[in-house]
Write a protein that holds these residues in place. Structure first.
Motif, PDB file in Angstrom:
ATOM      1  N   GLY A   1       0.797  -1.222   0.000  1.00  0.00           N
ATOM      2  CA  GLY A   1       0.000   0.000   0.000  1.00  0.00           C
ATOM      3  C   GLY A   1       0.826   1.266   0.000  1.00  0.00           C
ATOM      4  N   ASP A   2       2.135   1.165   0.271  1.00  0.00           N
ATOM      5  CA  ASP A   2       2.992   2.350   0.286  1.00  0.00           C
ATOM      6  C   ASP A   2       3.242   2.854  -1.138  1.00  0.00           C
ATOM      7  OD1 ASP A   2       3.154   2.298   2.984  1.00  0.00           O
ATOM      8  OD2 ASP A   2       5.250   1.654   3.105  1.00  0.00           O
TER       9      ASP A   2
ATOM     10  N   ILE B   1      15.473   3.575  -1.314  1.00  0.00           N
ATOM     11  CA  ILE B   1      14.022   3.482  -1.406  1.00  0.00           C
ATOM     12  C   ILE B   1      13.429   4.840  -1.039  1.00  0.00           C
ATOM     13  CG2 ILE B   1      11.943   2.353  -0.530  1.00  0.00           C
ATOM     14  CD1 ILE B   1      13.666  -0.056   0.188  1.00  0.00           C
ATOM     15  N   ASP B   2      12.707   5.451  -1.971  1.00  0.00           N
ATOM     16  CA  ASP B   2      11.976   6.678  -1.672  1.00  0.00           C
ATOM     17  C   ASP B   2      10.559   6.294  -1.259  1.00  0.00           C
ATOM     18  OD1 ASP B   2      14.178   8.135  -2.388  1.00  0.00           O
ATOM     19  OD2 ASP B   2      13.494   8.562  -4.415  1.00  0.00           O
ATOM     20  N   ASN B   3      10.289   6.368   0.040  1.00  0.00           N
ATOM     21  CA  ASN B   3       8.980   5.973   0.561  1.00  0.00           C
ATOM     22  C   ASN B   3       8.169   7.234   0.868  1.00  0.00           C
ATOM     23  OD1 ASN B   3       6.747   4.924   1.935  1.00  0.00           O
ATOM     24  ND2 ASN B   3       7.951   3.277   2.838  1.00  0.00           N
TER      25      ASN B   3
ATOM     26  N   TYR C   1       5.810   6.999   4.279  1.00  0.00           N
ATOM     27  CA  TYR C   1       6.401   6.714   5.591  1.00  0.00           C
ATOM     28  C   TYR C   1       5.836   7.633   6.674  1.00  0.00           C
ATOM     29  CZ  TYR C   1       9.978   5.079   8.804  1.00  0.00           C
ATOM     30  OH  TYR C   1      10.632   4.508   9.871  1.00  0.00           O
ATOM     31  N   ILE C   2       5.647   8.923   6.354  1.00  0.00           N
ATOM     32  CA  ILE C   2       5.092   9.864   7.332  1.00  0.00           C
ATOM     33  C   ILE C   2       3.621  10.168   7.031  1.00  0.00           C
ATOM     34  CG2 ILE C   2       7.315  10.900   7.850  1.00  0.00           C
ATOM     35  CD1 ILE C   2       6.606  13.196   5.997  1.00  0.00           C
ATOM     36  N   ASN C   3       3.061   9.451   6.071  1.00  0.00           N
ATOM     37  CA  ASN C   3       1.631   9.540   5.737  1.00  0.00           C
ATOM     38  C   ASN C   3       1.206  10.922   5.260  1.00  0.00           C
ATOM     39  OD1 ASN C   3      -0.769   8.101   5.381  1.00  0.00           O
ATOM     40  ND2 ASN C   3      -1.613   8.880   7.292  1.00  0.00           N
ATOM     41  N   LYS C   4       2.125  11.676   4.683  1.00  0.00           N
ATOM     42  CA  LYS C   4       1.786  12.935   4.032  1.00  0.00           C
ATOM     43  C   LYS C   4       2.852  13.217   2.976  1.00  0.00           C
ATOM     44  CE  LYS C   4       3.789  15.716   7.788  1.00  0.00           C
ATOM     45  NZ  LYS C   4       3.503  16.783   8.778  1.00  0.00           N
ATOM     46  N   ARG C   5       2.581  14.204   2.136  1.00  0.00           N
ATOM     47  CA  ARG C   5       3.452  14.427   0.986  1.00  0.00           C
ATOM     48  C   ARG C   5       3.501  15.913   0.657  1.00  0.00           C
ATOM     49  NH1 ARG C   5       2.478  11.153  -4.688  1.00  0.00           N
ATOM     50  NH2 ARG C   5       4.233  11.988  -5.880  1.00  0.00           N
TER      51      ARG C   5
ATOM     52  N   TRP D   1       2.024  21.050   1.924  1.00  0.00           N
ATOM     53  CA  TRP D   1       1.999  19.700   2.473  1.00  0.00           C
ATOM     54  C   TRP D   1       0.574  19.147   2.365  1.00  0.00           C
ATOM     55  CZ3 TRP D   1       5.842  16.517   3.807  1.00  0.00           C
ATOM     56  CH2 TRP D   1       7.111  17.068   4.005  1.00  0.00           C
ATOM     57  N   LEU D   2       0.457  17.925   1.847  1.00  0.00           N
ATOM     58  CA  LEU D   2      -0.843  17.277   1.707  1.00  0.00           C
ATOM     59  C   LEU D   2      -1.043  16.275   2.837  1.00  0.00           C
ATOM     60  CD1 LEU D   2      -0.694  16.569  -2.144  1.00  0.00           C
ATOM     61  CD2 LEU D   2      -1.334  18.672  -0.947  1.00  0.00           C
ATOM     62  N   ASN D   3      -2.304  16.048   3.203  1.00  0.00           N
ATOM     63  CA  ASN D   3      -2.595  15.149   4.315  1.00  0.00           C
ATOM     64  C   ASN D   3      -2.631  13.678   3.908  1.00  0.00           C
ATOM     65  OD1 ASN D   3      -4.991  15.005   2.903  1.00  0.00           O
ATOM     66  ND2 ASN D   3      -6.161  16.239   4.361  1.00  0.00           N
ATOM     67  N   THR D   4      -2.222  13.357   2.692  1.00  0.00           N
ATOM     68  CA  THR D   4      -2.176  11.981   2.207  1.00  0.00           C
ATOM     69  C   THR D   4      -1.105  11.876   1.120  1.00  0.00           C
ATOM     70  OG1 THR D   4      -3.413  10.218   1.065  1.00  0.00           O
ATOM     71  CG2 THR D   4      -4.019  12.494   0.578  1.00  0.00           C
ATOM     72  N   PRO D   5      -0.450  10.728   0.999  1.00  0.00           N
ATOM     73  CA  PRO D   5       0.554  10.585  -0.060  1.00  0.00           C
ATOM     74  C   PRO D   5      -0.018  10.089  -1.382  1.00  0.00           C
ATOM     75  CG  PRO D   5       0.614   8.677   1.381  1.00  0.00           C
ATOM     76  CD  PRO D   5      -0.428   9.605   1.950  1.00  0.00           C
TER      77      PRO D   5
END
Length: 298
Positions: A132-133, A174-176, A179-183, A239-243
């Motif tokens: 899911g990441d 690896i660019d995840n 990982y912090i659940n935002k983008r 900053w978005l609240n979801t990736p």
């Protein structure tokens, strides 16, 4: 050799075998007991190890693999113990030697498979990514849909399914993005050299601050980054609240529209490159002069 001698020879052999079997009966009885008890001990150890490993790793496939390996190791110890009780030490030595040679040959033949397998185990324990990441692996970016012991399956945003060996995943960066659940969205904009930069900065902030998908924990920032050929360039960071990629694309489009509307309403110009077309072999001739000079040459 006559018939009686053959009979005596066979009788002697059978007698010796019978005597040896009778002497070996206590060992056979003990070996049978050890084998039965060892079988139940191996099953018990597998069940306990599965529970203990389950507290460390949530990968069901990996947990089953480790518990099965432990079960086979315990069962192998039981079998070798039984063979020793039956005084088959030479057989035990031969089996161990053969297993060592076979293992060495298999290690050379399947070293890539073994490398991917071990990398899959390390990935399962370290968990640099999970199903899911949204990640970028090597040259591919997309969502992880499966992590196996041998490979990692990635689905790109264009709908392609990419299967990457775990060795490549573990040994490379690896660019995840999850990982912090935002983008963070970085948007580049250019304004005219004649505009008030403080005014531009404030209007840009006001234009994008009401975007619904924006993370309320992080402020929108606007930085001027360079003097361009025909504009002063700035970077808008949201900053978005979801990736999720769909939200990222939507917010980027919405931010561009809002900034354009705000700039038009406040007479802020987004310049475009200006090109001067110079006609004539040596230059210095405008387009309106070209027909006159061409007529004179005729």
């Amino acid at each position: 050799m006559d018939f009686n001698q053959i009979t005596d020879l066979l009788t002697g052999k059978l007698t010796n075998w019978g005597t040896a079997l009778i002497k070996l009966l206590p060992n056979i009885f003990l070996a049978a007991i050890v084998l039965v008890i060892g079988f139940y001990i191996a099953k018990f150890v597998r069940r306990i190890s599965k529970k203990l490993i389950g507290k460390i790793s949530h990968n069901i496939t990996l947990n089953n693999l480790f518990s099965s390996v432990i079960y086979m190791v315990v069962l192998g110890i039981v079998i070798f113990t039984v063979l020793s009780i039956l005084q088959l030490d030479k057989a035990v030595t031969s089996i161990l030697a053969g297993a060592g040679i076979l293992g060495l040959a298999l290690a050379f033949a399947f070293q890539d498979i073994a490398s991917n397998f071990m990398s899959g185990i390390f990935i399962s324990f370290r968990k640099p990514l999970k199903v899911g990441d949204i990640v970028k692996l090597k040259d591919y970016m997309g969502k992880v849909i499966s992590i196996n012991l041998r490979d990692t399956v990635l689905q790109t945003f264009e709908g392609q399914t990419i299967i990457i060996p775990n060795k490549e995943v573990y040994q490379n960066a690896i660019d995840n993005y999850s990982y912090i659940n935002k983008r963070r969205l970085d948007l580049s904009v250019g304004v005219s050299y004649g505009d008030d930069l403080a005014k531009v900065q404030q209007i840009t902030l006001d234009a994008v601050k009401d975007i619904a998908e924006r993370s309320q924990e992080d402020d929108v920032t606007v930085f001027f980054v360079e003097f361009g050929d025909s504009s002063i360039n700035l970077s808008v960071r949201i900053w978005l609240n979801t990736p999720e990629q769909s939200v990222y694309v939507k917010v980027r489009s919405e931010a561009i529209m809002k900034i354009k509307i705000a700039y038009d309403a406040n007479d802020i110009m987004i310049p475009f490159p200006i090109r001067t077309l110079d006609f004539g072999i040596k230059g210095g001739t405008t387009m309106t002069e070209m027909p006159v000079r061409f007529a004179n040459q005729q």
